[in-house]
Design a protein around this motif. Structure first.
Motif, PDB file in Angstrom:
ATOM      1  N   MET A  79       0.830  -1.193   0.000  1.00 38.58           N
ATOM      2  CA  MET A  79       0.000   0.000   0.000  1.00 38.58           C
ATOM      3  C   MET A  79       0.872   1.254   0.000  1.00 38.58           C
ATOM      4  N   PHE A  81       0.602   5.210   0.977  1.00 39.55           N
ATOM      5  CA  PHE A  81      -0.286   6.051   1.770  1.00 39.55           C
ATOM      6  C   PHE A  81      -0.216   7.514   1.329  1.00 39.55           C
ATOM      7  N   ASN A  83       0.149  10.137   3.207  1.00 39.20           N
ATOM      8  CA  ASN A  83       1.232  10.887   3.853  1.00 39.20           C
ATOM      9  C   ASN A  83       2.558  10.143   3.758  1.00 39.20           C
ATOM     10  N   ALA A  85       3.961   7.797   4.810  1.00 36.51           N
ATOM     11  CA  ALA A  85       4.120   6.791   5.866  1.00 36.51           C
ATOM     12  C   ALA A  85       5.483   6.124   5.821  1.00 36.51           C
ATOM     13  N   LEU A  86       6.526   6.888   5.524  1.00 37.67           N
ATOM     14  CA  LEU A  86       7.870   6.318   5.562  1.00 37.67           C
ATOM     15  C   LEU A  86       8.311   6.199   7.017  1.00 37.67           C
ATOM     16  N   TYR A  87       9.288   5.326   7.243  1.00 34.52           N
ATOM     17  CA  TYR A  87       9.846   5.210   8.589  1.00 34.52           C
ATOM     18  C   TYR A  87      10.925   6.276   8.721  1.00 34.52           C
ATOM     19  N   PRO A  88      10.699   7.297   9.536  1.00 35.52           N
ATOM     20  CA  PRO A  88      11.604   8.452   9.533  1.00 35.52           C
ATOM     21  C   PRO A  88      13.008   8.119  10.026  1.00 35.52           C
ATOM     22  N   HIS A  89      13.142   7.052  10.824  1.00 31.85           N
ATOM     23  CA  HIS A  89      14.453   6.748  11.401  1.00 31.85           C
ATOM     24  C   HIS A  89      15.275   5.822  10.504  1.00 31.85           C
ATOM     25  N   ASN A  95      14.255   1.762   4.344  1.00 32.63           N
ATOM     26  CA  ASN A  95      12.817   1.835   4.122  1.00 32.63           C
ATOM     27  C   ASN A  95      12.379   0.855   3.042  1.00 32.63           C
ATOM     28  N   PHE A  98      12.778  -2.855   4.193  1.00 31.45           N
ATOM     29  CA  PHE A  98      12.232  -3.246   5.496  1.00 31.45           C
ATOM     30  C   PHE A  98      11.328  -4.472   5.432  1.00 31.45           C
ATOM     31  N   LYS A 130      17.789  10.067   4.738  1.00 30.97           N
ATOM     32  CA  LYS A 130      16.597   9.745   5.529  1.00 30.97           C
ATOM     33  C   LYS A 130      15.419  10.527   4.957  1.00 30.97           C
ATOM     34  N   ARG A 146       8.866   1.173  -1.873  1.00 36.14           N
ATOM     35  CA  ARG A 146       8.642   0.246  -0.777  1.00 36.14           C
ATOM     36  C   ARG A 146       7.530  -0.727  -1.129  1.00 36.14           C
TER      37      ARG A 146
END
Lengths: 361, 298
Positions: A79, A81, A83, A85-89, A95, A98, A130, A146
């Motif tokens: 999916m 999204f 916004n 919805a990435l993993y900021p860290h 990413n 993952f 990042k 992703r």
């Protein structure tokens, strides 16, 4: 790749039913766009397919398998999204990889899949950044990357472009379409933007208030809207709607203006109807591109103009209702100027005045 | 008339300068100075008896001081980590509650509303070997027929103190971590679900990194708190038995006010401050680092 079937799918929040018994069959490799105004249940429907919302009734099948009670990870979907919805860290590389890492794939396989996705989406130079250091368009590409590394059976897009500016949106639209041609995977795409829907979809699903109003190819829903809602929602500017009554072979409007009944309609005398005509089919004489054989002419005073370059939008009043008309090869028009307009009747629509449903048999 | 003309910036800052020097600067300088003297409260004139680094040398070679130092570090480490774990667990559970969450959050704060002195008295009673609740309960349940010396045995006394510390302060972690949980955007968690994460993996790879800044803020606040721990210990064990629960500040307090050796106490105090400063800097570094990981701040 897989087909998706929705059978009598219902979503309820407590006593409130927001999606009412939806049926939809999506073919393998098809690009289907769910479109509708906000609150119409399109995102909820998508999230039910994703497994992020419970299904209150009915059945969702992906690839022939009922997935109602499966968690998202067992549905073989991915999916994108709104916004991102990435993993900021995590870096772009992390990413992207993952989901494969979670699936315990070997590092070599992960690297291969990630590099491949990065190549497709031209993310290669950004791999060690990042998300915080990326622009909106780049983040959106990472989000798509992703989704594609996992080679899922179905891609779900939840308004992926609505956070981008207009120019970038157009650009990403093309990229998504290319991506679909390359991957040939099933895509369900949710948007409230009818232009996105028209440009991307193999088939458009128009939703309102938790119901499906019409399903069809972009041209089909544009040419043959089943009701006034679809007519005004699809196409820009929206279809002009005028209330009138059928008198013999004419339609009489409130102020006494008469127009012939468009060809292909057989309507009883005295029936109240809504007459629908798009701006493309009502043009000033001498600035028109006639389509179809049946023409009617009306004279209207122009209230306002919106020059767009290749054409000018004219706002005029017909039978007490504001209508929008298009002027090709435009010349400057004064406000208040009276002009004669051609109406291409072959492209006009009649709807039931009460239900809004089309009267075409 | 020739009035003294001060530059405007100085005039504007003067009230702040006066107040700061009265409440911070003068006591600070005075205590620092006295740590280089053999100042005894009982002999005020000894404040002029300069002894150089004698007090510092004495403290640094004193076994009792280092034992208290080590014990304080131990208390810090154990209490902080356990509080963090319990607070995290508490916050995760409270965040799942759908009804009455506000009430629960208020109740979580109750332990913080009591004076540490009262908490000390309360736990002194709870752990009392003759009339305490714990022994009473253990005996009634038939688990033991002994009177377990909770506050008399060295190890048990330390355990009891840690227990009391955790009881009072877990909610600090709980509240801050709960705030962190509310701040987590929903999307990455949903993306994790779609990406195939189990509940544990979502927590480990998405929730926890988001929570780390909040955890480190709580750690920084609590490390200052625990490094200056005095009241609970003073009430529960008074540093005993036989100094087995003596912490830095109970030792310093005793040296300064009971033995009246204020110069020496101040020297120990200055060394101890470094412990607090070290932990604070450490946790702030961690905080900055974890924020940077999340792409927040510079």
């Amino acid at each position: 790749m897989a087909q998706v079937h929705l059978r009598d799918v219902v979503k309820k929040y407590g006593p409130l039913e927001v999606v009412h018994s939806i049926n939809l069959d999506i073919a393998d490799g098809e690009f289907v766009v769910l479109v509708g105004p906000s609150g119409c249940g399109k995102s909820t429907t998508l999230r039910m397919v994703a497994g992020l919302e419970g299904i209150s009734g009915g059945q969702v099948k992906i690839g022939g398998r009922v997935v109602n009670d499966l968690p998202p990870r067992e549905r073989n979907i991915s999916m994108v999204f709104q916004n991102y919805a990435l993993y900021p860290h995590m870096t772009v590389r992390e990413n992207l990889g993952f989901s494969l890492k979670i699936a315990k794939q070997s590092q070599a396989d992960i690297d291969k899949a990630v590099d491949e996705a990065a190549e497709i989406l031209s993310l290669t130079p950004l791999m060690d950044r990042k998300p915080g250091a990326l622009s909106g368009g780049q983040r959106q590409r990472v989000a798509m990357g992703r989704a594609i590394v996992r080679h899922p059976e179905v891609f779900l897009f939840d308004e992926p472009l609505s956070n981008l500016d207009a120019k970038l949106r157009t650009q990403m639209r093309v990229e998504i379409k290319k991506l679909h041609q390359k991957l040939k995977s099933t895509i369900i795409y949710v948007t409230h933007d009818q232009i996105e829907a028209m440009t991307l979809a193999d088939r458009i699903v128009i939703m309102r208030d938790g119901h499906i109003e019409q399903v069809g190819t972009p041209l089909d829903v544009f040419e043959n809207p089943v009701n006034t809602f679809v007519g005004t929602f699809i196409g820009s500017p929206p279809m002009n709607l005028l209330s009138g009554t059928v008198k013999g072979s004419s339609i009489e409007f409130e102020d006494g203006t008469l127009l012939p009944v468009p060809p292909g309609y057989e309507i009883a005398d005295g029936q109240a109807v809504t007459f629908g005509v798009r701006a493309d089919n009502i043009m000033p004489v001498g600035h028109a591109l006639p389509r179809g054989e049946h023409m009617a002419e009306v004279e209207m005073a122009v209230d306002l103009t919106e020059p767009l370059g290749t054409e000018t939008l004219l706002f005029a009043t017909l039978a007490g209702t504001e209508v929008q008309a298009k002027m090709l090869n435009p010349r400057p028009v004064q406000s208040g100027e009276r002009m004669t307009f051609q109406i291409m009747l072959d492209k006009c629509h009649l709807f039931d005045a009460e239900t809004g449903a089309t009267l075409r048999k | 008339m020739n009035r003294l003309k001060l530059p405007p910036w100085l005039v504007l800052l003067l009230p702040a300068i006066i107040i700061l020097s009265a409440v911070v600067l003068i006591p600070l300088v005075l205590s620092l100075y006295s740590s280089f003297t053999s100042y005894r409260l009982t002999r005020p004139d000894s404040i002029f008896n300069w002894v150089g680094f004698f007090n510092y040398e004495k403290a640094l070679t004193d076994v009792k001081f280092w034992a208290a130092f080590g014990r304080t570090v131990l208390l810090l480490t154990v209490a902080l980590n356990l509080e963090m774990l319990f607070g995290l667990g508490l916050a995760l559970m409270v965040s799942k509650v759908t009804q009455g969450q506000r009430l629960l959050r208020t109740m979580m704060m109750f332990p913080m509303m009591f004076s540490p002195i009262l908490v000390g008295f309360q736990f002194k009673f709870i752990f009392n070997d003759n009339v305490g609740l714990v022994n009473n309960a253990l005996q009634s349940l038939g688990i033991t027929d002994q009177a377990i010396p909770w506050l008399v045995d060295g190890h048990l006394a330390m355990f009891s103190i840690i227990f009391a510390e955790i009881w009072t302060a877990t909610s600090v972690f709980g509240i801050l971590i709960l705030a962190g949980l509310y701040a987590i955007p929903r999307d990455p968690l949903e993306a994790a679900k779609v990406d195939g994460c189990t509940a544990w993996q979502s927590f480990r790879y998405v929730t926890l990194p988001f929570l780390m800044p909040f955890i480190y803020i709580a750690m920084a606040i609590r490390s200052l708190d625990v490094a200056r721990a005095y009241d609970i210990v003073q009430i529960m064990t008074n540093g005993g038995p036989a100094r087995r629960t003596e912490l830095l500040w109970t030792l310093i307090g005793r040296t300064g006010y009971v033995d009246a050796r204020m110069g020496y106490a101040n020297a120990m105090g200055y060394i101890s401050i470094f412990l607090a400063i070290f932990f604070t800097i450490y946790f702030f570094k961690k905080l900055t680092q974890s924020r940077k990981e999340l792409g927040m701040g510079a």
